[in-house]
Design an enzyme around this catalytic site. Sequence first.
Site, mmCIF file in Angstrom:
data_model
loop_
_atom_site.group_PDB
_atom_site.id
_atom_site.type_symbol
_atom_site.label_atom_id
_atom_site.label_comp_id
_atom_site.label_asym_id
_atom_site.label_seq_id
_atom_site.Cartn_x
_atom_site.Cartn_y
_atom_site.Cartn_z
ATOM 1 N N ASP A 103 -0.905 0.880 -3.460
ATOM 2 C CA ASP A 103 -0.257 0.995 -4.758
ATOM 3 C C ASP A 103 0.738 2.161 -4.696
ATOM 4 O O ASP A 103 0.367 3.262 -4.283
ATOM 5 C CB ASP A 103 -1.342 1.295 -5.808
ATOM 6 C CG ASP A 103 -1.028 0.706 -7.154
ATOM 7 O OD1 ASP A 103 0.119 0.839 -7.588
ATOM 8 O OD2 ASP A 103 -1.936 0.142 -7.785
ATOM 9 N N ASP A 204 4.055 0.050 -8.942
ATOM 10 C CA ASP A 204 3.638 0.286 -10.321
ATOM 11 C C ASP A 204 4.850 0.344 -11.270
ATOM 12 O O ASP A 204 5.849 1.017 -10.965
ATOM 13 C CB ASP A 204 2.907 1.639 -10.352
ATOM 14 C CG ASP A 204 2.235 1.927 -11.668
ATOM 15 O OD1 ASP A 204 1.348 1.143 -12.045
ATOM 16 O OD2 ASP A 204 2.595 2.936 -12.316
ATOM 17 N N GLU A 255 5.014 -4.668 -10.365
ATOM 18 C CA GLU A 255 4.436 -4.791 -11.701
ATOM 19 C C GLU A 255 5.575 -4.688 -12.707
ATOM 20 O O GLU A 255 6.251 -3.670 -12.787
ATOM 21 C CB GLU A 255 3.415 -3.681 -11.968
ATOM 22 C CG GLU A 255 2.715 -3.903 -13.291
ATOM 23 C CD GLU A 255 2.058 -2.650 -13.865
ATOM 24 O OE1 GLU A 255 1.144 -2.807 -14.683
ATOM 25 O OE2 GLU A 255 2.468 -1.524 -13.527
ATOM 26 N N HIS A 328 -7.240 -3.719 -13.613
ATOM 27 C CA HIS A 328 -7.875 -2.512 -14.158
ATOM 28 C C HIS A 328 -7.314 -2.118 -15.523
ATOM 29 O O HIS A 328 -7.759 -1.136 -16.095
ATOM 30 C CB HIS A 328 -7.682 -1.367 -13.170
ATOM 31 C CG HIS A 328 -6.238 -1.051 -12.962
ATOM 32 N ND1 HIS A 328 -5.360 -1.917 -12.321
ATOM 33 C CD2 HIS A 328 -5.480 -0.007 -13.369
ATOM 34 C CE1 HIS A 328 -4.152 -1.406 -12.344
ATOM 35 N NE2 HIS A 328 -4.186 -0.243 -12.956
ATOM 36 N N ASP A 329 -6.311 -2.855 -16.011
ATOM 37 C CA ASP A 329 -5.742 -2.556 -17.327
ATOM 38 C C ASP A 329 -6.119 -3.616 -18.363
ATOM 39 O O ASP A 329 -5.688 -3.522 -19.517
ATOM 40 C CB ASP A 329 -4.200 -2.515 -17.260
ATOM 41 C CG ASP A 329 -3.677 -1.417 -16.360
ATOM 42 O OD1 ASP A 329 -4.319 -0.350 -16.279
ATOM 43 O OD2 ASP A 329 -2.621 -1.618 -15.725
HETATM 44 C C1 GLC Z 1 0.494 0.633 -14.615
HETATM 45 C C2 GLC Z 1 -0.925 0.787 -14.141
HETATM 46 C C3 GLC Z 1 -1.702 1.527 -15.199
HETATM 47 C C4 GLC Z 1 -1.068 2.877 -15.390
HETATM 48 C C5 GLC Z 1 0.417 2.772 -15.685
HETATM 49 C C6 GLC Z 1 1.106 4.091 -15.519
HETATM 50 O O1 GLC Z 1 0.614 -0.164 -15.738
HETATM 51 O O2 GLC Z 1 -1.472 -0.457 -13.839
HETATM 52 O O3 GLC Z 1 -3.060 1.631 -14.891
HETATM 53 O O4 GLC Z 1 -1.704 3.555 -16.433
HETATM 54 O O5 GLC Z 1 1.070 1.889 -14.818
HETATM 55 O O6 GLC Z 1 1.177 4.448 -14.167
#
Ligand code: GLC
Length: 560
Positions: A103, A204, A255, A328-329
């Site tokens: 990541d 990310d 993402e 995880h979100d």
């Molecule tokens: C992404 C991650 C999340 C994090 C955010 C800020 O959305 O998946 O867990 O809090 O980025 O880095």
Amino acid sequence: MTTKVNDANWWKTASIYQIYPKSFCDSGSKGTGDIQGIISKLDYLKLLGIDAIWLTPVYQSPMIDNGYDISDYYAINPDFGSMEDFDQLLSEAHQRGIRIIMDIVVNHTSTEHHWFQSALADKNSPYRDYYIWKDPVDGQAPNNWQSKFGGSAWEFDGTSGQYFLHLFAKEQADLNWENPTVRAEVKEVISYWAEKGVDGFRLDVINLISKQQDFPSDDIGDGRRFYTDGPRVHEYLQEISEAVFQKYGSVTVGEMSSTTLEHCQQYSSLDNKELSMVFNFHHLKADYPNGEKWTKAPFDFLQLKQIFNHWQTGLNGKGWGALFWCNHDQPRVVSRLGNDQQYRVESAKMLGASVHMMQGTPYIYQGEEIGMTNPGYTSIEQYRDVESTNMYDIMVNQQGVSHDEMIAILAQKSRDNSRTPMQWNSEVYAGFSKGQPWLEVAKNYPDINAEKAVADDDSVFYFYQQLIKLRKEIEVITTGSYLDLYPQHDAIFGYQRKSESQTLICLNNYYGEEAECVLPDEFDCDKAEYVLANYDLQADRVSQHQVLRPYETRILVLNN
Ligand code: GLC
């Protein structure tokens, strides 16, 4: 029926398993997971059949956002282990034919990163321009942009009299990508891990890196339209791809927050100029009425199907998407869209089949393969997530939402729903750790755990194993076009995939009552066979008229 894949495109028939290390497996009694814990479970993952692991951040971090606040990109957080542990993980995974995807969090760094510390200490530091600083406007923040975790996206620094931008927590300062030195640092970081032999990267919130440079206030929203899929984002990605991803042959998944199909076609355009594939989240907003996350709401089934249709047809032949329900979100899907009580096993399998038979690369989040549920916390003290605790404070203490209402909302929407410790067995703390876990284990672990799942032929685990296998055996899953067969049906989500040589139909009943549908006339039932289902179908021949039991899924294939 076997597909031959060019190795450079291995990820097109692959299934990827996401590990959230803090909650996966503790090799000791600290109460937090670690790299040795992951190594001890590689054989379990091999049995499941996955091709790669996406490891969420294990770098040095103060852990305000559980590792998404990186303070040193070149070091492993000692809570997780050492660089030797990491190297061992890489080599043991590779020995088992499992690839590792790291990541990469480069929209922001932790405010404890030495770049930020130096920027903060001295306005003339070369690191000052690594971040985004603005003077106050009329004594206020430079604009009205909101942090994704609630409140203003600007934090005031009294010493320099300027604000810095943080789209997430105030301990996560946004990097200034306009600065070419920042981009050079990013390339160096990613190259370091690629040199080590890491196979790919998950980037990310990567579509937020380019901000509109006049930083306007947003009179109709929270500011996101001025930095989402921003003016130079494609240029930046092409630059990194050319310098690093293409050089090392890395697989990449971006993402994409609040993105559009058109941008995603470009991010993942099949010429590999930017990224291999993209995550988008639109389907997970089917239970956000009017885009509002922080409410308790049922999901809109017709909307869910429309969104899948939009993305499946829109990316076909133009780009590549990640397929997923959980990470995880996100709350656990079996609690969110299924029935985590009476039909937990049936609905977990049905939901798995619904996305795994689409075009793209499926991601399985730890515990999804055994049908783990939301924990049903009843007190604010049980929560650890910075977004959840911030929102509790804002909604209860500032906006007057009642405590009980907010607890009910968090039980449905909080990110901690998916972060509870992995349930390995029925021993104390679910076999996750010998010590008290950092986040409470869900109470149902004596019934729902990996040991039980592996011992039961009919478990969710073996169903997922089959889904992973089918993707490798049935070509149409990778290549076929997509057609929603019953867009208006109020219970069945049924779609058809078609290539020159095969047709596949995936039928899914999303509710607890029987539901019926009729297969298309041109689908030759006599030639079709069921390849997977979550109820017994032994005696059944494929018939045009289909009656699906509660949460039933059926996958049918015919060779054209
Ligand atoms: C992404 C991650 C999340 C994090 C955010 C800020 O959305 O998946 O867990 O809090 O980025 O880095």
